[in-house]
Scaffold this active site. Structure first.
Site, PDB file in Angstrom:
ATOM      1  CG  ASN A  85      61.928  96.209  75.677  1.00 46.68           C
ATOM      2  OD1 ASN A  85      63.010  96.703  75.383  1.00 46.68           O
ATOM      3  ND2 ASN A  85      61.748  94.908  75.779  1.00 46.68           N
ATOM      4  CG  LEU A  86      57.265  99.073  79.891  1.00 45.79           C
ATOM      5  CD1 LEU A  86      56.754  99.231  81.314  1.00 45.79           C
ATOM      6  CD2 LEU A  86      56.231  98.374  79.028  1.00 45.79           C
ATOM      7  CD  GLN A  87      62.402 103.584  74.885  1.00 45.33           C
ATOM      8  OE1 GLN A  87      62.381 102.520  74.283  1.00 45.33           O
ATOM      9  NE2 GLN A  87      62.715 104.728  74.312  1.00 45.33           N
ATOM     10  CG  ASP A  94      63.862  93.102  67.365  1.00 47.82           C
ATOM     11  OD1 ASP A  94      63.838  91.910  67.012  1.00 47.82           O
ATOM     12  OD2 ASP A  94      63.805  93.461  68.560  1.00 47.82           O
ATOM     13  CB  CYS A 126      66.889  98.534  70.535  1.00 53.22           C
ATOM     14  SG  CYS A 126      65.983  98.734  69.000  1.00 53.22           S
ATOM     15  N   GLY A 183      58.334  97.754  69.483  1.00 48.09           N
ATOM     16  CA  GLY A 183      58.290  99.179  69.212  1.00 48.09           C
ATOM     17  C   GLY A 183      57.452  99.556  68.012  1.00 48.09           C
ATOM     18  CG  ASP A 188      56.664  89.399  70.303  1.00 49.10           C
ATOM     19  OD1 ASP A 188      57.375  88.763  71.099  1.00 49.10           O
ATOM     20  OD2 ASP A 188      56.921  90.553  69.925  1.00 49.10           O
TER      21      ASP A 188
END
Length: 256
Positions: A77-79, A137, A199, A48, A69
Site C-alpha cells: 500500500n505504500l505507493q 474504501d 484496489c 490512500g 482505522d
C-alpha cells in the site's frame, strides 16, 4: 456559508510563524486560522485518501484530528498511503498518523482509534466532530458513516478513487439555510453498488489519491473557516488519464 467553528482567542507565537502564509489569505487570515485551531475533525481511514488528508489538515493547524482505522501498514500500500513509511510495516496505521502530525504541527492533537467503524460505534465516535472526512474504501463503512452523520447533522467530506478515476463531494443532512440537504443515498442509493472491485483487484494510481485527498482537505478548511463555496450539491469527477476534471450537480433524490 458561515464558518462552522468559533475561533480560539489566540494562537501560540510558534503557530503564528508556522501558519503565516494562511494569515495573508483573504477570507482566512488570523481569525480563520484560529477557527482551524479550534476545529475537531474525524477522518475515517488512514489509507490512500486519509493519508494526504491527515497530513494536510495537520499542516493547516487543525486543533484535533480523530483518525479511525483498524488496519496495519502493508508494504503493497505504500505507493499511495504516503502517511506511512517502510519502518511502519506491520504497525497500526493510526500510530503513523500520530507521529506524522506531531512532526508537522506539534499543537495538533491526534486521537488514534484502532477500531473498525460500524453502525454500532459510529455515532459515539462522531459525537463531538465539526466535520467528518470519509476516506474509507468499502460501501459498508461508507453507509455507516452516512447513517451516523445524517443522524447527528454533521457534514461529511467524501471522496473515492479507483484505477485512474476520482470523485469528491460534500454530504450534509442539516445544512444552513439556503442550502439543500444532500446525502450519500442521493449519489449511490442503498444497495445500488453491488460488488465493487477492490484496489487489490484493479489497482489505483497513487498520485491521484494525493490529488483527491488534497481536494478533500481543502473542503474541510473551507467549511471550518467559511471561505469559498463548498462542494455541497456538486460532485467533482476526475479522469486522470485525460487530465480532465468535470462537475455534475447532485440533488436530493426525495425532497426533504
Amino acid at each position: 456559508m458561515n464558518p462552522l467553528v468559533e475561533p480560539i482567542d489566540a494562537l501560540a507565537p510558534t503557530e503564528l510563524i508556522r501558519t503565516a502564509r494562511h494569515a495573508v489569505l483573504a477570507g482566512i487570515g488570523n481569525e480563520g486560522q484560529r477557527r482551524l485551531a479550534a476545529a475537531r475533525v474525524v477522518v475515517v481511514g488512514a489509507g490512500g485518501l486519509g493519508s494526504p488528508v491527515i497530513l494536510a489538515l495537520a499542516a493547516a493547524g487543525v486543533g484535533e484530528i480523530t483518525v479511525i482505522d483498524d488496519d496495519v501498514v502493508d508494504g503493497s500500500n505504500l505507493q499511495r498511503q504516503v502517511l506511512h513509511r517502510i519502518g511502519d510495516l506491520g504497525q497500526r496505521k493510526v500510530d503513523s498518523a500520530v507521529r506524522a502530525a506531531a512532526d508537522l504541527s506539534p499543537l495538533t492533537r491526534v486521537i488514534p482509534v484502532a477500531e473498525r467503524l460500524t453502525p454500532e460505534n459510529a455515532a459515539r465516535l462522531f459525537a463531538n466532530a465539526h466535520v467528518i472526512v470519509d476516506g474509507s474504501d468499502t460501501f459498508d463503512t461508507r453507509e455507516a458513516v452516512a447513517m451516523a452523520s445524517e443522524q447527528l447533522g454533521i457534514p461529511v467530506v467524501w471522496g473515492a478513487v479507483q484505477e485512474f478515476a476520482g470523485q469528491a463531494t460534500v454530504f450534509w443532512s442539516a445544512p444552513p439555510p439556503g442550502f439543500s440537504p444532500v446525502r450519500l443515498g442521493d449519489l449511490y442509493p442503498l444497495g445500488s453498488t453491488g460488488e465493487t472491485p477492490t484496489c487489490e483487484q484493479v489497482g489505483v494510481l497513487g498520485s491521484l489519491c494525493l490529488q483527491v485527498g488534497g481536494l478533500l482537505a481543502t473542503e474541510v478548511i473551507k467549511l471550518i473557516t467559511g471561505v469559498g463555496e463548498p462542494l455541497l450539491g456538486r460532485v467533482v469527477v476526475i479522469d486522470a488519464l485525460r487530465a480532465r476534471q468535470s462537475e455534475i450537480p447532485l440533488r436530493a433524490a426525495v425532497p426533504a
